[in-house]
Motif scaffolding. Sequence first.
Motif, PDB file in Angstrom:
ATOM      1  N   HIS A  50      14.414  29.057 -72.464  1.00  0.00           N
ATOM      2  CA  HIS A  50      15.589  28.312 -72.913  1.00  0.00           C
ATOM      3  C   HIS A  50      16.296  27.727 -71.703  1.00  0.00           C
ATOM      4  O   HIS A  50      16.475  28.407 -70.690  1.00  0.00           O
ATOM      5  CB  HIS A  50      16.572  29.214 -73.682  1.00  0.00           C
ATOM      6  N   HIS A  51      16.714  26.477 -71.817  1.00  0.00           N
ATOM      7  CA  HIS A  51      17.413  25.821 -70.719  1.00  0.00           C
ATOM      8  C   HIS A  51      18.930  25.889 -70.916  1.00  0.00           C
ATOM      9  O   HIS A  51      19.413  26.037 -72.037  1.00  0.00           O
ATOM     10  CB  HIS A  51      16.960  24.363 -70.608  1.00  0.00           C
ATOM     11  N   PHE A  52      19.655  25.787 -69.810  1.00  0.00           N
ATOM     12  CA  PHE A  52      21.122  25.818 -69.818  1.00  0.00           C
ATOM     13  C   PHE A  52      21.662  27.114 -70.424  1.00  0.00           C
ATOM     14  O   PHE A  52      22.745  27.132 -71.010  1.00  0.00           O
ATOM     15  CB  PHE A  52      21.694  24.619 -70.592  1.00  0.00           C
ATOM     16  N   ALA A  53      20.923  28.198 -70.295  1.00  0.00           N
ATOM     17  CA  ALA A  53      21.319  29.462 -70.900  1.00  0.00           C
ATOM     18  C   ALA A  53      21.082  30.606 -69.921  1.00  0.00           C
ATOM     19  O   ALA A  53      20.271  30.493 -68.996  1.00  0.00           O
ATOM     20  CB  ALA A  53      20.532  29.717 -72.188  1.00  0.00           C
ATOM     21  N   ARG A  54      21.779  31.712 -70.127  1.00  0.00           N
ATOM     22  CA  ARG A  54      21.544  32.914 -69.323  1.00  0.00           C
ATOM     23  C   ARG A  54      20.341  33.656 -69.881  1.00  0.00           C
ATOM     24  O   ARG A  54      20.414  34.767 -70.394  1.00  0.00           O
ATOM     25  CB  ARG A  54      22.797  33.797 -69.327  1.00  0.00           C
ATOM     26  N   GLN A  55      19.209  32.985 -69.759  1.00  0.00           N
ATOM     27  CA  GLN A  55      17.924  33.496 -70.232  1.00  0.00           C
ATOM     28  C   GLN A  55      16.846  32.937 -69.318  1.00  0.00           C
ATOM     29  O   GLN A  55      17.114  32.064 -68.487  1.00  0.00           O
ATOM     30  CB  GLN A  55      17.660  33.051 -71.681  1.00  0.00           C
ATOM     31  N   LEU A  56      15.619  33.415 -69.493  1.00  0.00           N
ATOM     32  CA  LEU A  56      14.517  32.878 -68.711  1.00  0.00           C
ATOM     33  C   LEU A  56      14.349  31.391 -68.998  1.00  0.00           C
ATOM     34  O   LEU A  56      14.388  30.967 -70.145  1.00  0.00           O
ATOM     35  CB  LEU A  56      13.230  33.630 -69.061  1.00  0.00           C
ATOM     36  N   ALA A  57      14.147  30.600 -67.930  1.00  0.00           N
ATOM     37  CA  ALA A  57      14.076  29.157 -68.105  1.00  0.00           C
ATOM     38  C   ALA A  57      12.895  28.520 -67.383  1.00  0.00           C
ATOM     39  O   ALA A  57      12.283  27.603 -67.915  1.00  0.00           O
ATOM     40  CB  ALA A  57      15.376  28.498 -67.629  1.00  0.00           C
ATOM     41  N   SER A  58      12.568  28.940 -66.172  1.00  0.00           N
ATOM     42  CA  SER A  58      11.489  28.320 -65.390  1.00  0.00           C
ATOM     43  C   SER A  58      10.289  29.262 -65.399  1.00  0.00           C
ATOM     44  O   SER A  58      10.222  30.191 -64.598  1.00  0.00           O
ATOM     45  CB  SER A  58      11.949  28.037 -63.962  1.00  0.00           C
ATOM     46  N   PRO A  59       9.345  29.065 -66.301  1.00  0.00           N
ATOM     47  CA  PRO A  59       8.341  30.097 -66.555  1.00  0.00           C
ATOM     48  C   PRO A  59       7.274  30.261 -65.479  1.00  0.00           C
ATOM     49  O   PRO A  59       6.759  31.370 -65.299  1.00  0.00           O
ATOM     50  CB  PRO A  59       7.704  29.644 -67.874  1.00  0.00           C
ATOM     51  N   PHE A  60       6.915  29.206 -64.772  1.00  0.00           N
ATOM     52  CA  PHE A  60       5.707  29.302 -63.958  1.00  0.00           C
ATOM     53  C   PHE A  60       5.845  30.177 -62.719  1.00  0.00           C
ATOM     54  O   PHE A  60       4.893  30.903 -62.379  1.00  0.00           O
ATOM     55  CB  PHE A  60       5.187  27.906 -63.633  1.00  0.00           C
ATOM     56  N   PRO A  61       6.969  30.200 -62.016  1.00  0.00           N
ATOM     57  CA  PRO A  61       7.097  31.196 -60.949  1.00  0.00           C
ATOM     58  C   PRO A  61       6.979  32.627 -61.474  1.00  0.00           C
ATOM     59  O   PRO A  61       6.341  33.479 -60.844  1.00  0.00           O
ATOM     60  CB  PRO A  61       8.486  30.911 -60.368  1.00  0.00           C
ATOM     61  N   LEU A  62       7.580  32.872 -62.638  1.00  0.00           N
ATOM     62  CA  LEU A  62       7.495  34.211 -63.237  1.00  0.00           C
ATOM     63  C   LEU A  62       6.067  34.537 -63.642  1.00  0.00           C
ATOM     64  O   LEU A  62       5.557  35.630 -63.360  1.00  0.00           O
ATOM     65  CB  LEU A  62       8.427  34.297 -64.440  1.00  0.00           C
ATOM     66  N   LEU A  63       5.393  33.611 -64.308  1.00  0.00           N
ATOM     67  CA  LEU A  63       4.021  33.852 -64.749  1.00  0.00           C
ATOM     68  C   LEU A  63       3.091  34.102 -63.564  1.00  0.00           C
ATOM     69  O   LEU A  63       2.215  34.967 -63.613  1.00  0.00           O
ATOM     70  CB  LEU A  63       3.519  32.666 -65.571  1.00  0.00           C
ATOM     71  N   ALA A  64       3.297  33.344 -62.483  1.00  0.00           N
ATOM     72  CA  ALA A  64       2.470  33.537 -61.289  1.00  0.00           C
ATOM     73  C   ALA A  64       2.716  34.909 -60.677  1.00  0.00           C
ATOM     74  O   ALA A  64       1.776  35.594 -60.254  1.00  0.00           O
ATOM     75  CB  ALA A  64       2.754  32.433 -60.275  1.00  0.00           C
ATOM     76  N   ALA A  65       3.991  35.317 -60.639  1.00  0.00           N
ATOM     77  CA  ALA A  65       4.315  36.623 -60.078  1.00  0.00           C
ATOM     78  C   ALA A  65       3.728  37.749 -60.917  1.00  0.00           C
ATOM     79  O   ALA A  65       3.167  38.715 -60.384  1.00  0.00           O
ATOM     80  CB  ALA A  65       5.824  36.788 -59.956  1.00  0.00           C
ATOM     81  N   VAL A  66       3.830  37.632 -62.236  1.00  0.00           N
ATOM     82  CA  VAL A  66       3.239  38.637 -63.121  1.00  0.00           C
ATOM     83  C   VAL A  66       1.717  38.651 -62.953  1.00  0.00           C
ATOM     84  O   VAL A  66       1.088  39.721 -62.911  1.00  0.00           O
ATOM     85  CB  VAL A  66       3.621  38.368 -64.590  1.00  0.00           C
ATOM     86  N   GLY A  67       1.129  37.474 -62.836  1.00  0.00           N
ATOM     87  CA  GLY A  67      -0.308  37.397 -62.641  1.00  0.00           C
ATOM     88  C   GLY A  67      -0.772  38.079 -61.371  1.00  0.00           C
ATOM     89  O   GLY A  67      -1.844  38.694 -61.332  1.00  0.00           O
ATOM     90  N   ALA A  68       0.037  37.975 -60.324  1.00  0.00           N
ATOM     91  CA  ALA A  68      -0.321  38.599 -59.051  1.00  0.00           C
ATOM     92  C   ALA A  68      -0.144  40.116 -59.079  1.00  0.00           C
ATOM     93  O   ALA A  68      -0.804  40.833 -58.316  1.00  0.00           O
ATOM     94  CB  ALA A  68       0.520  37.993 -57.922  1.00  0.00           C
ATOM     95  N   LYS A  69       0.724  40.609 -59.954  1.00  0.00           N
ATOM     96  CA  LYS A  69       1.035  42.041 -60.004  1.00  0.00           C
ATOM     97  C   LYS A  69       0.198  42.807 -61.028  1.00  0.00           C
ATOM     98  O   LYS A  69       0.213  44.032 -61.052  1.00  0.00           O
ATOM     99  CB  LYS A  69       2.516  42.227 -60.347  1.00  0.00           C
ATOM    100  N   THR A  70      -0.499  42.095 -61.899  1.00  0.00           N
ATOM    101  CA  THR A  70      -1.282  42.736 -62.960  1.00  0.00           C
ATOM    102  C   THR A  70      -2.746  42.320 -62.841  1.00  0.00           C
ATOM    103  O   THR A  70      -3.093  41.415 -62.083  1.00  0.00           O
ATOM    104  CB  THR A  70      -0.742  42.353 -64.345  1.00  0.00           C
ATOM    105  N   LYS A  71      -3.599  42.967 -63.630  1.00  0.00           N
ATOM    106  CA  LYS A  71      -5.030  42.692 -63.544  1.00  0.00           C
ATOM    107  C   LYS A  71      -5.671  42.360 -64.886  1.00  0.00           C
ATOM    108  O   LYS A  71      -6.672  41.664 -64.934  1.00  0.00           O
ATOM    109  CB  LYS A  71      -5.763  43.906 -62.944  1.00  0.00           C
ATOM    110  N   ARG A  72      -5.132  42.861 -65.982  1.00  0.00           N
ATOM    111  CA  ARG A  72      -5.819  42.765 -67.266  1.00  0.00           C
ATOM    112  C   ARG A  72      -5.016  42.058 -68.343  1.00  0.00           C
ATOM    113  O   ARG A  72      -5.555  41.286 -69.141  1.00  0.00           O
ATOM    114  CB  ARG A  72      -6.177  44.176 -67.761  1.00  0.00           C
ATOM    115  N   ILE A  73      -3.733  42.293 -68.395  1.00  0.00           N
ATOM    116  CA  ILE A  73      -2.896  41.871 -69.506  1.00  0.00           C
ATOM    117  C   ILE A  73      -2.817  40.345 -69.613  1.00  0.00           C
ATOM    118  O   ILE A  73      -2.807  39.639 -68.604  1.00  0.00           O
ATOM    119  CB  ILE A  73      -1.485  42.487 -69.339  1.00  0.00           C
TER     120      ILE A  73
END
Length: 339
Positions: A50-73
Amino acid sequence: MKKIGFLSFGHWSPSPQSQTRTAADALLQSIDLAVAAEELGADGAYFRVHHFARQLASPFPLLAAVGAKTKRIEIGTAVIDMRYENPLYMAEDAGAADLIAGGRLQLGISRGSPEQVIDGWRYFGHVPQDGQTDADMARRHTEVLLEVLRGKGFAQPNPRPMFPNPPGLLRVEPHSEGLRERIWWGAATNATAEWAAKLGMNLQSSTLKFDEGGKPFHIQQAEQIRVFRTAWKAAGHEREARVSVSRSIFALVDDRDRAYFGGSDNKDQFGYIEADTRAVFGRSYPGEPDALIDQLKGDEAIAEADTLLLTVPNQLGVDYNAHVIEAILTHVAPGLGWR
Protein backbone atom coordinates in the motif's frame (compact mmCIF):
# COMPACT_ATOMS: atom_id res chain seq x y z
CA MET A 1 -1.80 -31.43 0.25
CA LYS A 2 -2.06 -27.65 0.34
CA LYS A 3 0.66 -25.00 0.40
CA ILE A 4 0.28 -22.78 3.47
CA GLY A 5 1.93 -19.39 3.82
CA PHE A 6 1.40 -16.13 5.61
CA LEU A 7 0.32 -12.73 4.30
CA SER A 8 1.41 -9.58 6.12
CA PHE A 9 0.31 -6.01 5.45
CA GLY A 10 3.29 -4.79 7.46
CA HIS A 11 1.44 -2.19 9.52
CA TRP A 12 3.38 -0.02 11.91
CA SER A 13 2.19 2.42 14.53
CA PRO A 14 3.88 4.45 17.29
CA SER A 15 1.17 3.20 19.68
CA PRO A 16 2.53 1.68 22.92
CA GLN A 17 0.40 -1.40 22.19
CA SER A 18 2.25 -2.05 18.93
CA GLN A 19 5.44 -4.08 18.72
CA THR A 20 5.99 -2.65 15.23
CA ARG A 21 6.41 1.08 15.72
CA THR A 22 8.47 2.22 12.74
CA ALA A 23 8.98 1.46 9.08
CA ALA A 24 12.30 -0.16 9.99
CA ASP A 25 10.49 -2.41 12.47
CA ALA A 26 7.98 -3.48 9.83
CA LEU A 27 10.68 -4.34 7.30
CA LEU A 28 13.11 -6.10 9.63
CA GLN A 29 10.37 -8.03 11.43
CA SER A 30 8.98 -9.13 8.05
CA ILE A 31 12.35 -10.70 7.26
CA ASP A 32 12.51 -12.35 10.68
CA LEU A 33 8.97 -13.75 10.34
CA ALA A 34 9.78 -15.23 6.93
CA VAL A 35 12.84 -16.95 8.41
CA ALA A 36 10.77 -18.25 11.34
CA ALA A 37 7.97 -19.43 9.03
CA GLU A 38 10.44 -21.38 6.92
CA GLU A 39 11.85 -23.04 10.02
CA LEU A 40 8.31 -24.03 11.05
CA GLY A 41 7.68 -25.67 7.68
CA ALA A 42 5.41 -23.04 6.13
CA ASP A 43 5.47 -22.77 2.34
CA GLY A 44 5.21 -19.04 1.67
CA ALA A 45 5.96 -15.51 2.91
CA TYR A 46 3.75 -12.94 1.17
CA PHE A 47 3.44 -9.19 1.62
CA ARG A 48 0.77 -6.63 0.76
CA VAL A 49 1.73 -3.31 -0.83
CA HIS A 50 0.00 0.00 0.00
CA HIS A 51 1.29 3.45 -0.88
CA PHE A 52 1.06 6.61 1.24
CA ALA A 53 0.37 4.44 4.29
CA ARG A 54 2.17 3.19 7.39
CA GLN A 55 2.43 -0.22 5.80
CA LEU A 56 4.80 -2.08 3.51
CA ALA A 57 5.10 -0.20 0.23
CA SER A 58 8.35 -0.94 -1.69
CA PRO A 59 8.35 -4.72 -2.06
CA PHE A 60 11.50 -5.55 -3.98
CA PRO A 61 14.16 -4.61 -1.41
CA LEU A 62 12.19 -6.64 1.13
CA LEU A 63 11.72 -9.61 -1.21
CA ALA A 64 15.43 -9.60 -2.06
CA ALA A 65 16.38 -9.50 1.61
CA VAL A 66 14.01 -12.36 2.45
CA GLY A 67 15.37 -14.30 -0.51
CA ALA A 68 18.91 -13.89 0.75
CA LYS A 69 17.98 -15.01 4.29
CA THR A 70 15.92 -18.08 3.35
CA LYS A 71 16.45 -21.16 1.19
CA ARG A 72 13.15 -22.93 0.53
CA ILE A 73 10.07 -20.84 1.24
CA GLU A 74 8.15 -19.16 -1.60
CA ILE A 75 8.40 -15.37 -1.48
CA GLY A 76 5.66 -13.22 -2.87
CA THR A 77 3.29 -10.28 -2.89
CA ALA A 78 -0.47 -10.17 -2.54
CA VAL A 79 -0.69 -7.73 -4.16
CA ILE A 80 1.22 -4.92 -5.93
CA ASP A 81 -1.04 -2.18 -7.31
CA MET A 82 -0.16 -1.95 -11.02
CA ARG A 83 -1.57 1.56 -11.36
CA TYR A 84 1.61 2.77 -9.63
CA GLU A 85 4.15 0.69 -11.54
CA ASN A 86 6.57 1.37 -14.38
CA PRO A 87 6.48 -2.14 -15.89
CA LEU A 88 10.03 -2.09 -17.29
CA TYR A 89 11.59 -0.88 -14.04
CA MET A 90 9.44 -3.43 -12.24
CA ALA A 91 10.74 -6.20 -14.50
CA GLU A 92 14.32 -5.26 -13.56
CA ASP A 93 13.55 -5.23 -9.84
CA ALA A 94 11.56 -8.46 -9.99
CA GLY A 95 14.24 -10.21 -12.04
CA ALA A 96 16.93 -9.21 -9.54
CA ALA A 97 14.87 -10.29 -6.51
CA ASP A 98 14.03 -13.62 -8.16
CA LEU A 99 17.66 -14.35 -9.00
CA ILE A 100 18.70 -13.59 -5.42
CA ALA A 101 15.99 -15.96 -4.17
CA GLY A 102 16.93 -18.71 -6.60
CA GLY A 103 13.66 -18.63 -8.54
CA ARG A 104 11.27 -18.60 -5.57
CA LEU A 105 9.44 -15.35 -6.33
CA GLN A 106 5.64 -15.56 -6.67
CA LEU A 107 4.59 -12.08 -7.74
CA GLY A 108 0.97 -11.12 -7.03
CA ILE A 109 -0.28 -8.01 -8.85
CA SER A 110 -3.65 -6.38 -9.42
CA ARG A 111 -5.62 -3.28 -10.30
CA GLY A 112 -5.38 -2.32 -6.65
CA SER A 113 -7.87 -1.20 -4.03
CA PRO A 114 -8.97 2.19 -2.69
CA GLU A 115 -5.83 3.97 -1.49
CA GLN A 116 -4.92 6.52 1.18
CA VAL A 117 -4.93 9.49 -1.19
CA ILE A 118 -7.03 10.48 -4.19
CA ASP A 119 -5.58 9.12 -7.43
CA GLY A 120 -2.26 8.41 -5.76
CA TRP A 121 -0.83 6.91 -8.96
CA ARG A 122 -0.80 10.43 -10.48
CA TYR A 123 1.88 11.44 -7.98
CA PHE A 124 3.94 8.53 -9.30
CA GLY A 125 3.71 9.96 -12.81
CA HIS A 126 1.03 7.64 -14.23
CA VAL A 127 -2.08 8.91 -16.02
CA PRO A 128 -4.66 6.81 -17.90
CA GLN A 129 -4.80 7.25 -21.65
CA ASP A 130 -7.70 9.22 -23.11
CA GLY A 131 -10.93 7.31 -22.72
CA GLN A 132 -9.45 4.82 -20.24
CA THR A 133 -9.87 4.34 -16.50
CA ASP A 134 -7.24 3.73 -13.87
CA ALA A 135 -8.21 0.04 -13.99
CA ASP A 136 -7.53 0.02 -17.74
CA MET A 137 -4.14 1.58 -17.02
CA ALA A 138 -3.32 -1.15 -14.49
CA ARG A 139 -4.16 -3.86 -17.00
CA ARG A 140 -2.10 -2.12 -19.70
CA HIS A 141 0.90 -1.94 -17.34
CA THR A 142 0.37 -5.63 -16.59
CA GLU A 143 0.36 -6.65 -20.24
CA VAL A 144 3.63 -4.76 -20.83
CA LEU A 145 5.20 -6.42 -17.77
CA LEU A 146 4.16 -9.90 -18.93
CA GLU A 147 5.63 -9.32 -22.37
CA VAL A 148 8.92 -7.97 -21.01
CA LEU A 149 9.26 -10.93 -18.63
CA ARG A 150 9.32 -13.29 -21.61
CA GLY A 151 12.92 -12.18 -22.06
CA LYS A 152 12.74 -11.35 -25.78
CA GLY A 153 14.79 -8.46 -27.13
CA PHE A 154 12.86 -5.35 -28.17
CA ALA A 155 15.17 -2.33 -27.72
CA GLN A 156 17.40 -1.04 -30.53
CA PRO A 157 21.06 -1.17 -29.41
CA ASN A 158 23.33 1.85 -29.53
CA PRO A 159 25.84 1.47 -32.40
CA ARG A 160 28.50 2.94 -30.11
CA PRO A 161 27.72 1.42 -26.70
CA MET A 162 29.79 1.90 -23.58
CA PHE A 163 30.09 -1.90 -23.27
CA PRO A 164 29.80 -4.61 -25.94
CA ASN A 165 26.25 -5.81 -26.64
CA PRO A 166 25.08 -9.31 -27.53
CA PRO A 167 23.75 -9.56 -31.10
CA GLY A 168 20.23 -8.43 -31.93
CA LEU A 169 17.68 -6.38 -30.02
CA LEU A 170 18.23 -5.98 -26.29
CA ARG A 171 15.98 -7.06 -23.42
CA VAL A 172 15.57 -5.77 -19.89
CA GLU A 173 18.24 -7.16 -17.58
CA PRO A 174 18.57 -9.00 -15.31
CA HIS A 175 16.24 -11.57 -16.79
CA SER A 176 15.08 -14.44 -14.56
CA GLU A 177 13.95 -17.46 -16.56
CA GLY A 178 10.58 -18.81 -15.46
CA LEU A 179 9.38 -15.72 -13.58
CA ARG A 180 6.75 -15.04 -16.25
CA GLU A 181 4.99 -18.24 -15.15
CA ARG A 182 4.99 -17.14 -11.50
CA ILE A 183 2.86 -14.00 -11.90
CA TRP A 184 -0.49 -14.00 -10.09
CA TRP A 185 -3.46 -11.68 -10.58
CA GLY A 186 -5.51 -10.55 -7.59
CA ALA A 187 -9.04 -10.68 -8.98
CA ALA A 188 -12.03 -9.07 -7.30
CA THR A 189 -14.54 -10.20 -9.93
CA ASN A 190 -15.28 -13.26 -12.02
CA ALA A 191 -14.54 -11.28 -15.20
CA THR A 192 -11.03 -10.28 -14.14
CA ALA A 193 -10.34 -13.85 -13.01
CA GLU A 194 -11.26 -14.99 -16.52
CA TRP A 195 -9.04 -12.28 -18.05
CA ALA A 196 -6.11 -13.39 -15.88
CA ALA A 197 -6.55 -16.99 -16.98
CA LYS A 198 -6.47 -16.05 -20.66
CA LEU A 199 -3.14 -14.23 -20.10
CA GLY A 200 -1.65 -17.19 -18.24
CA MET A 201 -1.49 -15.65 -14.78
CA ASN A 202 -2.20 -17.61 -11.61
CA LEU A 203 -5.12 -16.45 -9.46
CA GLN A 204 -5.06 -14.78 -6.06
CA SER A 205 -8.37 -14.20 -4.31
CA SER A 206 -8.35 -12.36 -1.01
CA THR A 207 -10.80 -11.90 1.85
CA LEU A 208 -12.68 -9.29 -0.21
CA LYS A 209 -14.60 -9.75 -3.43
CA PHE A 210 -17.10 -7.67 -5.36
CA ASP A 211 -20.58 -8.96 -4.57
CA GLU A 212 -21.90 -10.84 -7.61
CA GLY A 213 -25.12 -12.36 -6.38
CA GLY A 214 -25.44 -12.01 -2.63
CA LYS A 215 -24.27 -15.54 -1.79
CA PRO A 216 -21.92 -16.24 1.12
CA PHE A 217 -18.35 -15.14 0.48
CA HIS A 218 -16.76 -18.57 0.23
CA ILE A 219 -19.36 -19.71 -2.31
CA GLN A 220 -18.86 -16.63 -4.50
CA GLN A 221 -15.11 -17.11 -4.26
CA ALA A 222 -15.37 -20.79 -5.19
CA GLU A 223 -17.47 -19.83 -8.22
CA GLN A 224 -14.78 -17.32 -9.20
CA ILE A 225 -12.11 -20.02 -8.99
CA ARG A 226 -14.15 -22.36 -11.18
CA VAL A 227 -14.61 -19.58 -13.78
CA PHE A 228 -10.85 -19.07 -13.73
CA ARG A 229 -10.04 -22.76 -14.17
CA THR A 230 -12.54 -23.09 -17.04
CA ALA A 231 -10.98 -20.11 -18.83
CA TRP A 232 -7.49 -21.47 -18.20
CA LYS A 233 -8.38 -24.79 -19.79
CA ALA A 234 -10.02 -23.04 -22.76
CA ALA A 235 -6.87 -20.94 -23.29
CA GLY A 236 -4.84 -24.12 -23.77
CA HIS A 237 -1.98 -23.33 -21.41
CA GLU A 238 0.42 -26.25 -21.02
CA ARG A 239 1.24 -25.78 -17.34
CA GLU A 240 -1.17 -26.24 -14.44
CA ALA A 241 -2.70 -23.11 -12.94
CA ARG A 242 -2.29 -22.22 -9.28
CA VAL A 243 -4.89 -20.55 -7.07
CA SER A 244 -4.47 -18.97 -3.64
CA VAL A 245 -7.04 -17.70 -1.18
CA SER A 246 -6.44 -15.62 1.94
CA ARG A 247 -8.06 -16.21 5.31
CA SER A 248 -7.84 -14.88 8.87
CA ILE A 249 -7.63 -18.13 10.86
CA PHE A 250 -6.66 -18.22 14.52
CA ALA A 251 -6.44 -21.44 16.49
CA LEU A 252 -7.19 -20.67 20.13
CA VAL A 253 -4.64 -22.84 21.91
CA ASP A 254 -3.59 -20.62 24.82
CA ASP A 255 -4.75 -17.66 26.87
CA ARG A 256 -3.08 -15.12 24.58
CA ASP A 257 -5.05 -16.42 21.60
CA ARG A 258 -8.30 -16.27 23.53
CA ALA A 259 -7.58 -12.74 24.74
CA TYR A 260 -6.75 -11.47 21.26
CA PHE A 261 -9.28 -13.35 19.13
CA GLY A 262 -11.74 -15.16 21.36
CA GLY A 263 -14.44 -12.57 20.75
CA SER A 264 -13.79 -11.96 17.05
CA ASP A 265 -16.72 -11.57 14.68
CA ASN A 266 -16.99 -14.59 12.40
CA LYS A 267 -19.64 -13.59 9.86
CA ASP A 268 -19.39 -12.33 6.29
CA GLN A 269 -19.98 -8.62 5.90
CA PHE A 270 -21.48 -6.81 2.93
CA GLY A 271 -20.66 -3.17 2.29
CA TYR A 272 -19.29 -0.61 -0.15
CA ILE A 273 -15.58 -0.05 -0.81
CA GLU A 274 -16.31 2.68 -3.33
CA ALA A 275 -19.41 4.78 -3.85
CA ASP A 276 -21.00 2.32 -6.28
CA THR A 277 -19.11 -0.91 -5.62
CA ARG A 278 -20.78 -3.40 -3.31
CA ALA A 279 -18.41 -5.96 -1.89
CA VAL A 280 -18.47 -8.96 0.41
CA PHE A 281 -15.82 -9.33 3.09
CA GLY A 282 -15.06 -12.88 4.15
CA ARG A 283 -15.48 -13.98 7.74
CA SER A 284 -12.59 -14.67 10.07
CA TYR A 285 -12.08 -18.10 11.66
CA PRO A 286 -11.17 -17.96 15.36
CA GLY A 287 -11.78 -21.08 17.39
CA GLU A 288 -10.53 -24.13 19.22
CA PRO A 289 -8.68 -26.44 16.80
CA ASP A 290 -11.36 -29.14 16.58
CA ALA A 291 -14.08 -26.55 15.97
CA LEU A 292 -11.90 -24.84 13.35
CA ILE A 293 -11.41 -28.08 11.48
CA ASP A 294 -15.18 -28.62 11.28
CA GLN A 295 -15.78 -25.02 10.12
CA LEU A 296 -13.03 -25.00 7.51
CA LYS A 297 -14.28 -28.25 5.99
CA GLY A 298 -17.29 -26.25 4.80
CA ASP A 299 -15.29 -23.48 3.09
CA GLU A 300 -15.73 -24.26 -0.61
CA ALA A 301 -13.10 -21.79 -1.82
CA ILE A 302 -10.33 -23.16 0.39
CA ALA A 303 -11.17 -26.61 -0.95
CA GLU A 304 -10.81 -25.32 -4.54
CA ALA A 305 -7.44 -23.60 -3.93
CA ASP A 306 -4.00 -25.18 -3.83
CA THR A 307 -2.51 -22.40 -1.66
CA LEU A 308 -3.78 -20.82 1.56
CA LEU A 309 -2.38 -17.52 2.82
CA LEU A 310 -2.91 -16.83 6.52
CA THR A 311 -3.30 -13.13 7.23
CA VAL A 312 -1.23 -12.29 10.30
CA PRO A 313 -1.54 -9.47 12.87
CA ASN A 314 2.03 -8.29 12.36
CA GLN A 315 1.93 -5.58 15.05
CA LEU A 316 1.72 -8.32 17.70
CA GLY A 317 5.36 -9.17 16.99
CA VAL A 318 7.38 -11.89 15.32
CA ASP A 319 7.20 -14.42 18.14
CA TYR A 320 3.43 -14.29 18.44
CA ASN A 321 2.88 -14.43 14.67
CA ALA A 322 5.19 -17.43 14.43
CA HIS A 323 3.01 -19.01 17.12
CA VAL A 324 -0.12 -18.27 15.04
CA ILE A 325 1.40 -19.96 12.01
CA GLU A 326 2.68 -22.94 14.01
CA ALA A 327 -0.72 -23.47 15.63
CA ILE A 328 -2.38 -23.81 12.22
CA LEU A 329 0.34 -26.11 10.86
CA THR A 330 0.32 -28.29 13.96
CA HIS A 331 -3.25 -28.34 15.27
CA VAL A 332 -5.45 -27.65 12.22
CA ALA A 333 -3.79 -28.54 8.92
CA PRO A 334 -3.34 -32.28 9.65
CA GLY A 335 -7.02 -32.66 10.54
CA LEU A 336 -7.98 -31.27 7.14
CA GLY A 337 -5.52 -33.35 5.13
CA TRP A 338 -3.43 -30.29 4.26
CA ARG A 339 -0.34 -31.80 5.86
